[in-house]
Design a protein around this motif. Sequence first.
Motif, PDB file in Angstrom:
ATOM      1  N   ASN A 204       0.854  -1.110   0.007  1.00  0.00           N
ATOM      2  CA  ASN A 204      -0.026   0.178  -0.090  1.00  0.00           C
ATOM      3  C   ASN A 204       0.864   1.445   0.042  1.00  0.00           C
ATOM      4  N   THR A 205       2.022   1.069   0.758  1.00  0.00           N
ATOM      5  CA  THR A 205       2.924   2.356   0.677  1.00  0.00           C
ATOM      6  C   THR A 205       3.415   2.513  -0.704  1.00  0.00           C
ATOM      7  N   ALA A 206       4.001   1.584  -1.500  1.00  0.00           N
ATOM      8  CA  ALA A 206       4.414   1.744  -2.770  1.00  0.00           C
ATOM      9  C   ALA A 206       3.375   2.440  -3.703  1.00  0.00           C
ATOM     10  N   LEU A 207       2.191   1.735  -3.421  1.00  0.00           N
ATOM     11  CA  LEU A 207       1.160   2.399  -4.393  1.00  0.00           C
ATOM     12  C   LEU A 207       0.782   3.792  -4.214  1.00  0.00           C
ATOM     13  N   LYS A 208       0.873   4.092  -2.815  1.00  0.00           N
ATOM     14  CA  LYS A 208       0.786   5.792  -2.660  1.00  0.00           C
ATOM     15  C   LYS A 208       1.773   6.537  -3.400  1.00  0.00           C
ATOM     16  N   TYR A 209       3.035   5.957  -3.480  1.00  0.00           N
ATOM     17  CA  TYR A 209       4.041   6.689  -3.993  1.00  0.00           C
ATOM     18  C   TYR A 209       3.827   6.791  -5.462  1.00  0.00           C
ATOM     19  N   ILE A 210       3.273   5.708  -5.989  1.00  0.00           N
ATOM     20  CA  ILE A 210       2.958   5.452  -7.508  1.00  0.00           C
ATOM     21  C   ILE A 210       1.819   6.191  -7.792  1.00  0.00           C
ATOM     22  N   THR A 211       0.936   6.546  -6.914  1.00  0.00           N
ATOM     23  CA  THR A 211      -0.207   7.421  -6.985  1.00  0.00           C
ATOM     24  C   THR A 211       0.114   8.866  -7.078  1.00  0.00           C
ATOM     25  N   ASN A 212       1.219   9.150  -6.256  1.00  0.00           N
ATOM     26  CA  ASN A 212       1.673  10.608  -6.450  1.00  0.00           C
ATOM     27  C   ASN A 212       2.327  10.999  -7.698  1.00  0.00           C
ATOM     28  N   PHE A 213       3.039   9.952  -8.085  1.00  0.00           N
ATOM     29  CA  PHE A 213       3.676   9.962  -9.307  1.00  0.00           C
ATOM     30  C   PHE A 213       2.747  10.277 -10.511  1.00  0.00           C
ATOM     31  N   LYS A 214       1.785   9.394 -10.455  1.00  0.00           N
ATOM     32  CA  LYS A 214       0.753   9.315 -11.368  1.00  0.00           C
ATOM     33  C   LYS A 214       0.239  10.866 -11.717  1.00  0.00           C
ATOM     34  N   LYS A 215      -0.122  11.532 -10.403  1.00  0.00           N
ATOM     35  CA  LYS A 215      -0.599  12.826 -10.492  1.00  0.00           C
ATOM     36  C   LYS A 215       0.511  13.573 -11.383  1.00  0.00           C
ATOM     37  N   ILE A 216       1.533  13.595 -11.276  1.00  0.00           N
ATOM     38  CA  ILE A 216       2.317  14.460 -11.862  1.00  0.00           C
ATOM     39  C   ILE A 216       2.461  14.177 -13.099  1.00  0.00           C
ATOM     40  N   VAL A 217       2.377  12.967 -13.727  1.00  0.00           N
ATOM     41  CA  VAL A 217       2.408  12.426 -14.981  1.00  0.00           C
ATOM     42  C   VAL A 217       1.065  12.955 -15.657  1.00  0.00           C
ATOM     43  N   LEU A 218       0.184  12.706 -14.868  1.00  0.00           N
ATOM     44  CA  LEU A 218      -1.144  13.428 -15.490  1.00  0.00           C
ATOM     45  C   LEU A 218      -1.261  14.933 -15.858  1.00  0.00           C
ATOM     46  N   THR A 219      -0.635  15.699 -14.795  1.00  0.00           N
ATOM     47  CA  THR A 219      -0.181  16.975 -15.168  1.00  0.00           C
ATOM     48  C   THR A 219       0.517  17.179 -16.258  1.00  0.00           C
ATOM     49  N   ALA A 220       1.695  16.510 -16.520  1.00  0.00           N
ATOM     50  CA  ALA A 220       2.402  16.405 -17.800  1.00  0.00           C
ATOM     51  C   ALA A 220       1.536  16.169 -18.981  1.00  0.00           C
ATOM     52  N   MET A 221       0.657  15.102 -18.806  1.00  0.00           N
ATOM     53  CA  MET A 221      -0.183  14.784 -20.161  1.00  0.00           C
ATOM     54  C   MET A 221      -1.192  15.997 -20.403  1.00  0.00           C
ATOM     55  N   ASP A 222      -1.503  16.777 -19.231  1.00  0.00           N
ATOM     56  CA  ASP A 222      -2.646  17.738 -19.362  1.00  0.00           C
ATOM     57  C   ASP A 222      -1.739  19.073 -20.285  1.00  0.00           C
ATOM     58  N   LYS A 223      -0.183  19.094 -20.007  1.00  0.00           N
ATOM     59  CA  LYS A 223       0.257  20.141 -20.597  1.00  0.00           C
ATOM     60  C   LYS A 223       0.771  19.825 -21.972  1.00  0.00           C
ATOM     61  N   GLU A 224       0.511  18.465 -22.216  1.00  0.00           N
ATOM     62  CA  GLU A 224       0.968  17.989 -23.705  1.00  0.00           C
ATOM     63  C   GLU A 224       2.674  17.732 -23.703  1.00  0.00           C
ATOM     64  N   LEU A 225       3.092  17.545 -22.312  1.00  0.00           N
ATOM     65  CA  LEU A 225       4.344  17.039 -22.393  1.00  0.00           C
ATOM     66  C   LEU A 225       4.736  15.753 -22.551  1.00  0.00           C
ATOM     67  N   LEU A 226       3.672  14.968 -22.568  1.00  0.00           N
ATOM     68  CA  LEU A 226       3.426  13.482 -22.808  1.00  0.00           C
ATOM     69  C   LEU A 226       2.316  13.165 -23.485  1.00  0.00           C
ATOM     70  N   THR A 227       2.294  12.404 -24.564  1.00  0.00           N
ATOM     71  CA  THR A 227       1.144  11.902 -25.187  1.00  0.00           C
ATOM     72  C   THR A 227       0.558  10.549 -24.695  1.00  0.00           C
ATOM     73  N   ILE A 228       1.323   9.555 -24.298  1.00  0.00           N
ATOM     74  CA  ILE A 228       1.018   8.061 -24.071  1.00  0.00           C
ATOM     75  C   ILE A 228       1.203   8.064 -22.734  1.00  0.00           C
ATOM     76  N   ASP A 229      -0.021   7.608 -21.946  1.00  0.00           N
ATOM     77  CA  ASP A 229      -0.118   7.347 -20.565  1.00  0.00           C
ATOM     78  C   ASP A 229       0.539   6.252 -20.130  1.00  0.00           C
ATOM     79  N   PRO A 230       1.601   6.442 -19.474  1.00  0.00           N
ATOM     80  CA  PRO A 230       2.444   5.131 -19.023  1.00  0.00           C
ATOM     81  C   PRO A 230       1.705   4.224 -18.111  1.00  0.00           C
ATOM     82  N   PHE A 231       0.718   4.969 -17.508  1.00  0.00           N
ATOM     83  CA  PHE A 231      -0.112   3.947 -16.338  1.00  0.00           C
ATOM     84  C   PHE A 231      -1.259   3.298 -16.960  1.00  0.00           C
TER      85      PHE A 231
END
Length: 168
Positions: free
Chosen positions: A64-91
Amino acid sequence: MLALVKKGECAIGTHVRFEISKKHIKDYMIYKYGVEDMEFNELNFEFVKDYEFYLKTVKNNANNTALKYITNFKKIVLTAMDKELLTIDPFKRFKGKKTRVPKKPLTGLEFQVADVAIAVGLAALTISNPVALVGFGIYGILDATGALDSIKNSLGGDTVILKSNFEK
């Protein structure tokens, strides 16, 4: 994010969690790729799965701790996708499952330790700095319950992350 904490729009615990997540990502990239930074477009499903494995094995985090860190990372990645810095969702294919943990009530002694830690923290700080007051209260509880040792160990030693955050 610290600016949002000072404005009262974000909890200090959220800021601390993201700082720890950032350190774990950086440590993972050094461990796996020998670099401290990567372009967003280099992220893929394999990166995410290997990061999960790293958190659970090298950092010795529970599921569960690992998943929380991954969730935090995912929030950053989704923000990057919103800004079109990333086109494919790695999650997109990542499916983490939380482990159900049976909860048990605190003992009388655990309550007393937490009360003392909070009282000491409140007495030591002035009301003029509510962010530090809340941060110190969280720090006191973590320290009193032994959780701070776990955080320090996951960071690789006696680093006191809250202190550095208040200095920014």
